[in-house]
Write a protein that holds these residues in place. Structure first.
Motif, PDB file in Angstrom:
ATOM      1  N   ASP A   1       6.864   5.054 -12.974  1.00 54.92           N
ATOM      2  CA  ASP A   1       5.162   4.417 -12.713  1.00 54.92           C
ATOM      3  C   ASP A   1       4.855   3.838 -11.681  1.00 54.92           C
ATOM      4  O   ASP A   1       3.964   3.366 -11.640  1.00 54.92           O
TER       5      ASP A   1
ATOM      6  N   GLU B   1      -3.206  -5.977  -7.127  1.00 58.61           N
ATOM      7  CA  GLU B   1      -4.110  -5.348  -8.201  1.00 58.61           C
ATOM      8  C   GLU B   1      -5.025  -4.537  -7.352  1.00 58.61           C
ATOM      9  O   GLU B   1      -5.431  -3.439  -7.943  1.00 58.61           O
ATOM     10  N   SER B   2      -5.501  -5.090  -6.199  1.00 55.61           N
ATOM     11  CA  SER B   2      -6.553  -4.276  -5.600  1.00 55.61           C
ATOM     12  C   SER B   2      -5.997  -2.758  -4.949  1.00 55.61           C
ATOM     13  O   SER B   2      -6.860  -1.988  -4.883  1.00 55.61           O
ATOM     14  N   LEU B   3      -4.815  -2.641  -4.781  1.00 57.36           N
ATOM     15  CA  LEU B   3      -4.099  -1.533  -4.689  1.00 57.36           C
ATOM     16  C   LEU B   3      -3.586  -0.606  -5.958  1.00 57.36           C
ATOM     17  O   LEU B   3      -3.140   0.562  -5.683  1.00 57.36           O
ATOM     18  N   GLY B   4      -4.057  -1.025  -6.974  1.00 51.11           N
ATOM     19  CA  GLY B   4      -3.719  -0.368  -8.245  1.00 51.11           C
ATOM     20  C   GLY B   4      -2.226  -0.547  -8.758  1.00 51.11           C
ATOM     21  O   GLY B   4      -1.825   0.280  -9.531  1.00 51.11           O
ATOM     22  N   ILE B   5      -1.581  -1.649  -8.171  1.00 53.45           N
ATOM     23  CA  ILE B   5      -0.226  -2.096  -8.545  1.00 53.45           C
ATOM     24  C   ILE B   5      -0.416  -2.843  -9.848  1.00 53.45           C
ATOM     25  O   ILE B   5      -0.935  -3.863  -9.921  1.00 53.45           O
ATOM     26  N   ARG B   6       0.562  -2.386 -10.625  1.00 55.04           N
ATOM     27  CA  ARG B   6       0.680  -3.137 -11.970  1.00 55.04           C
ATOM     28  C   ARG B   6       1.095  -4.574 -11.519  1.00 55.04           C
ATOM     29  O   ARG B   6       2.031  -4.707 -10.874  1.00 55.04           O
TER      30      ARG B   6
ATOM     31  N   ARG C   1       4.428   5.576  -5.052  1.00 60.22           N
ATOM     32  CA  ARG C   1       4.988   5.363  -6.516  1.00 60.22           C
ATOM     33  C   ARG C   1       6.377   4.936  -6.315  1.00 60.22           C
ATOM     34  O   ARG C   1       7.517   5.654  -7.096  1.00 60.22           O
TER      35      ARG C   1
ATOM     36  N   ASN D   1       1.004  -1.211  -0.057  1.00 57.46           N
ATOM     37  CA  ASN D   1      -0.017   0.101  -0.020  1.00 57.46           C
ATOM     38  C   ASN D   1       0.760   1.132  -0.115  1.00 57.46           C
ATOM     39  O   ASN D   1       0.582   2.281  -0.800  1.00 57.46           O
TER      40      ASN D   1
ATOM     41  N   ALA E   1       2.604   1.911  -3.180  1.00 59.55           N
ATOM     42  CA  ALA E   1       1.604   2.293  -4.315  1.00 59.55           C
ATOM     43  C   ALA E   1       1.360   3.804  -4.033  1.00 59.55           C
ATOM     44  O   ALA E   1       1.058   4.628  -5.224  1.00 59.55           O
TER      45      ALA E   1
END
Length: 341
Positions: free
Chosen positions: A233, A201-206, A164, A158, A161
């Motif tokens: 990114d 993925e739930s945390l927006g991580i590629r 970044r 978390n 993310a």
């Protein structure tokens, strides 16, 4: 195929084979030189070798209790690594780290943490420092699927993310084929999530999921991820799935598949025994040997020459480690910090 690509694939294979021969040496030496519990990287070499190939010397890395392959794969002296595993004075860390904590700062490894999930937090902290330095370096944090059960995993993912951070999370998921504690074998992870990659993925991580025994697929995914990290990114989560090596299934590792015979890559009819299916279909060394010869990147003689060189290096490493003295007991408090009363 261009020459650079062919050179890269040969380098990955040589690195994989060095990892394998080191771990076979560890298993064999443990009989005459017992040094406590240990973990072997056999069966996962394609993941580590390919990820390391995608890194620069200035990048950092953190690793786990299954660390030997990562270290020698990134250039740590196999003689010093093996001596450290035996707890000897000539080891990388003077015999203080042993098998579970051997590390090499000169090769970009900040630490080896045998605490499950420890490398995730350490790698994330390293990535935070690298981002502040602003030189484009990244950190690769290696860990197993069991680490995803720990609270530190979700918390650090978390933070990475949100901030970044340039960290490549390499989840080496070797739970396929593992029967677990109920069958008297080494435990495997148990997660409510249908897939491990769903958590980052739930945390927006590629995220990317690859066959961890396919060196080319791992390298392609890792190289793409590292490019994204250097571009700012944010973190990337790479899940490499492998079929657990039979020798890692018991509570104590056993060399159940024997010492690797490269010729089995092109003589599959000789493969036999209880673990023939794993050797034939899953062994990343034999799989990549077939890929390289079929593609014309290497001949069988080329691969045999690489193996001879690696075997010679490992023979010298075993002799060096066995002859290395025990640490002087008087040095026990060296590097120990204490506050004065």
């Amino acid at each position: 195929m261009t020459a650079p690509a062919a050179d890269r694939r040969r380098a990955i294979f040589a690195r994989m084979l060095l990892m394998r021969r080191l771990e076979e040496s560890v298993a064999l030496m443990s009989k005459d030189h017992p040094f406590g519990h240990f973990h072997l990287y056999i069966g996962q070499e394609a993941t580590g070798a390919a990820v390391i190939e995608a890194l620069r010397p200035t990048d950092l890395a953190t690793t786990t209790h299954r660390n030997h392959g990562h270290l020698v794969g990134r250039g740590a002296d196999e003689k010093a690594v093996l001596a450290e595993i035996l707890g000897r004075a000539d080891g990388c860390n003077g015999g203080r780290g042993g098998t579970l904590h051997v590390t090499d700062r000169d090769r970009g490894f900040l630490a080896t943490s045998a605490v499950v999930g420890g490398s995730i937090g350490l790698g994330t902290g390293a990535a935070h420092a690298l981002k502040r330095q602003g030189k484009g370096a990244v950190c690769a944090a290696f860990f197993g699927d069991g680490a995803m059960e720990e609270g530190i995993a979700f918390e650090t993912l978390n933070l990475a993310a949100l901030w970044r951070l340039p960290v490549l999370y390499v989840c080496e998921n070797n739970s396929r084929g593992a029967l677990g504690a109920r069958a008297g074998e080494f435990p495997t992870s148990e997660m409510a999530a249908p897939k491990l990659s769903g958590i980052p993925e739930s945390l927006g991580i590629r995220t990317a999921v690859v066959d961890g025994a396919d060196a080319d697929a791992v390298h392609a995914a890792a190289a793409d991820a590292v490019d994204a990290l250097r571009a700012g990114d944010g973190p990337v989560f790479l899940e490499a799935r492998t079929e657990r090596w039979p020798g890692s299934r018991p509570l104590w590792p056993e060399l159940l598949t024997g010492e690797t015979d490269l010729a089995l890559a092109w003589e599959p009819e000789r493969i036999a025994g209880d673990h023939a299916a794993w050797i034939r279909e899953q062994d990343p060394i034999l799989r990549y040997a077939r890929v390289l010869t079929d593609a014309g990147v290497c001949t069988r003689d080329d691969l045999a020459a690489i193996d001879r060189d690696v075997r010679d290096r490992m023979a010298a490493a075993r002799d060096f480690a066995a002859a290395s003295p025990w640490p002087d007991a008087r040095s026990a408090t060296d590097t120990v910090f204490a506050l004065e009363a």
